[in-house]
Design a protein around this motif. Structure first.
Motif, mmCIF file in Angstrom:
data_model
loop_
_atom_site.group_PDB
_atom_site.id
_atom_site.type_symbol
_atom_site.label_atom_id
_atom_site.label_comp_id
_atom_site.label_asym_id
_atom_site.label_seq_id
_atom_site.Cartn_x
_atom_site.Cartn_y
_atom_site.Cartn_z
ATOM 1 N N GLN A 143 -3.063 -32.477 6.959
ATOM 2 C CA GLN A 143 -4.436 -31.272 6.138
ATOM 3 C C GLN A 143 -4.628 -30.745 6.285
ATOM 4 N N PHE A 144 -4.481 -30.499 7.263
ATOM 5 C CA PHE A 144 -4.291 -28.776 7.736
ATOM 6 C C PHE A 144 -3.271 -27.948 7.053
ATOM 7 N N ALA A 145 -2.357 -28.693 6.869
ATOM 8 C CA ALA A 145 -1.894 -27.585 6.079
ATOM 9 C C ALA A 145 -1.736 -27.725 4.623
ATOM 10 N N TYR A 146 -2.912 -27.816 3.778
ATOM 11 C CA TYR A 146 -3.254 -27.426 2.883
ATOM 12 C C TYR A 146 -5.278 -26.555 2.797
ATOM 13 N N TRP A 147 -5.509 -26.861 4.235
ATOM 14 C CA TRP A 147 -6.525 -26.264 4.379
ATOM 15 C C TRP A 147 -6.167 -25.045 5.132
ATOM 16 N N SER A 148 -4.773 -24.784 5.875
ATOM 17 C CA SER A 148 -4.948 -23.887 6.606
ATOM 18 C C SER A 148 -5.784 -22.294 6.501
ATOM 19 N N HIS A 149 -6.069 -21.787 4.951
ATOM 20 C CA HIS A 149 -6.876 -20.858 4.246
ATOM 21 C C HIS A 149 -8.354 -20.940 4.594
ATOM 22 N N THR A 150 -8.994 -22.183 5.693
ATOM 23 C CA THR A 150 -10.002 -22.143 5.031
ATOM 24 C C THR A 150 -10.936 -21.946 6.665
ATOM 25 N N HIS A 151 -12.102 -21.771 6.341
ATOM 26 C CA HIS A 151 -13.018 -21.936 7.865
ATOM 27 C C HIS A 151 -13.621 -22.986 7.339
ATOM 28 N N LEU A 152 -14.013 -23.685 8.200
ATOM 29 C CA LEU A 152 -14.933 -24.851 7.489
ATOM 30 C C LEU A 152 -16.417 -24.743 8.274
ATOM 31 N N THR A 153 -17.129 -25.326 7.959
ATOM 32 C CA THR A 153 -18.896 -25.534 8.495
ATOM 33 C C THR A 153 -18.720 -27.172 8.558
ATOM 34 N N VAL A 154 -19.509 -27.448 10.034
ATOM 35 C CA VAL A 154 -19.969 -29.308 9.850
ATOM 36 C C VAL A 154 -21.780 -28.921 9.087
ATOM 37 N N ASP A 155 -21.629 -29.354 8.381
ATOM 38 C CA ASP A 155 -23.037 -29.395 8.334
ATOM 39 C C ASP A 155 -23.787 -30.864 7.835
ATOM 40 N N ARG A 176 -25.302 -37.925 6.789
ATOM 41 C CA ARG A 176 -24.206 -38.119 6.431
ATOM 42 C C ARG A 176 -23.616 -36.333 7.668
ATOM 43 N N PHE A 177 -22.286 -35.872 7.575
ATOM 44 C CA PHE A 177 -22.188 -34.838 8.396
ATOM 45 C C PHE A 177 -21.015 -34.738 6.757
ATOM 46 N N LEU A 178 -21.019 -33.411 7.030
ATOM 47 C CA LEU A 178 -20.033 -32.848 5.750
ATOM 48 C C LEU A 178 -19.562 -31.424 6.089
ATOM 49 N N ILE A 179 -18.257 -31.190 5.132
ATOM 50 C CA ILE A 179 -17.501 -29.939 5.238
ATOM 51 C C ILE A 179 -18.235 -28.788 4.089
ATOM 52 N N ARG A 180 -18.477 -27.625 4.809
ATOM 53 C CA ARG A 180 -19.012 -26.719 3.326
ATOM 54 C C ARG A 180 -17.286 -25.748 3.437
ATOM 55 N N SER A 181 -17.090 -25.009 2.648
ATOM 56 C CA SER A 181 -15.661 -24.261 3.357
ATOM 57 C C SER A 181 -15.733 -22.833 2.590
ATOM 58 N N ARG A 182 -15.092 -22.115 3.398
ATOM 59 C CA ARG A 182 -14.845 -20.788 3.189
ATOM 60 C C ARG A 182 -13.246 -19.895 3.458
ATOM 61 N N LEU A 183 -12.932 -18.824 2.371
ATOM 62 C CA LEU A 183 -11.619 -18.331 2.905
ATOM 63 C C LEU A 183 -11.981 -18.156 4.433
ATOM 64 N N MET A 184 -10.676 -18.117 4.914
ATOM 65 C CA MET A 184 -10.701 -17.524 6.533
ATOM 66 C C MET A 184 -11.136 -15.951 6.562
ATOM 67 N N ASP A 185 -10.443 -15.110 5.323
ATOM 68 C CA ASP A 185 -10.776 -13.660 5.517
ATOM 69 C C ASP A 185 -12.249 -13.598 4.696
#
Length: 147
Positions: A102-114, A132-141
């Protein structure tokens, strides 16, 4: 909101953060289950949600990547983030793991646990709380945190 400590060699930016709501829920869950950990796997359904377990209940291996380590202070304790401790003291460490695939696909993202209302299935310990926990994401840049 807090960012996890950077734990991947050669990196200088946190890859994962916790919202205030997720920190509050983690304090509640820590009181019930003791030390905690997250694992984010690939897959469908709840496999794509971050799963929270008592620390050590989910066995990690070389097939997983440690993305970050959170040190959360106990409720009402200003504490000093980054200082490992025990419940009721500053620095309750919570590791956030992801499957290497999964990290190979998401390596460009920053994850926020909400946290959101609802109940996922599976073995994540927040289920009985009606949240329930969920992930919100944005680009690492992207310099703007998700709030």
């Amino acid at each position: 909101m807090i960012d996890a400590a950077v734990v991947i060699d050669g990196e200088s930016q946190s890859r994962v953060a916790l919202t205030d709501a997720s920190i509050d829920l983690l304090h509640l869950l820590w009181g019930k289950y003791g030390p905690l950990m997250f694992h984010q796997s690939g897959g469908c359904c709840d496999g794509s949600s971050p799963m929270c377990y008592p620390a050590g209940d989910f066995i990690t291996s070389d097939a997983d990547v440690l993305l970050g380590r959170f040190d959360i202070a106990a409720p009402g304790d200003p504490g000093t983030p980054g200082t490992p401790g025990t419940p009721g003291t500053p620095g309750q460490p919570i590791d956030f793991w992801m499957s290497r695939e999964q990290f190979a696909y998401w390596s460009h993202t920053h994850l926020t646990v909400d946290v959101v209302p609802g109940r996922g299935s599976g073995f994540s310990v927040e289920g009985p709380e009606g949240l329930r926990f969920l992930i919100r994401s944005r680009l690492m840049d992207d310099a703007q945190p998700f709030r």
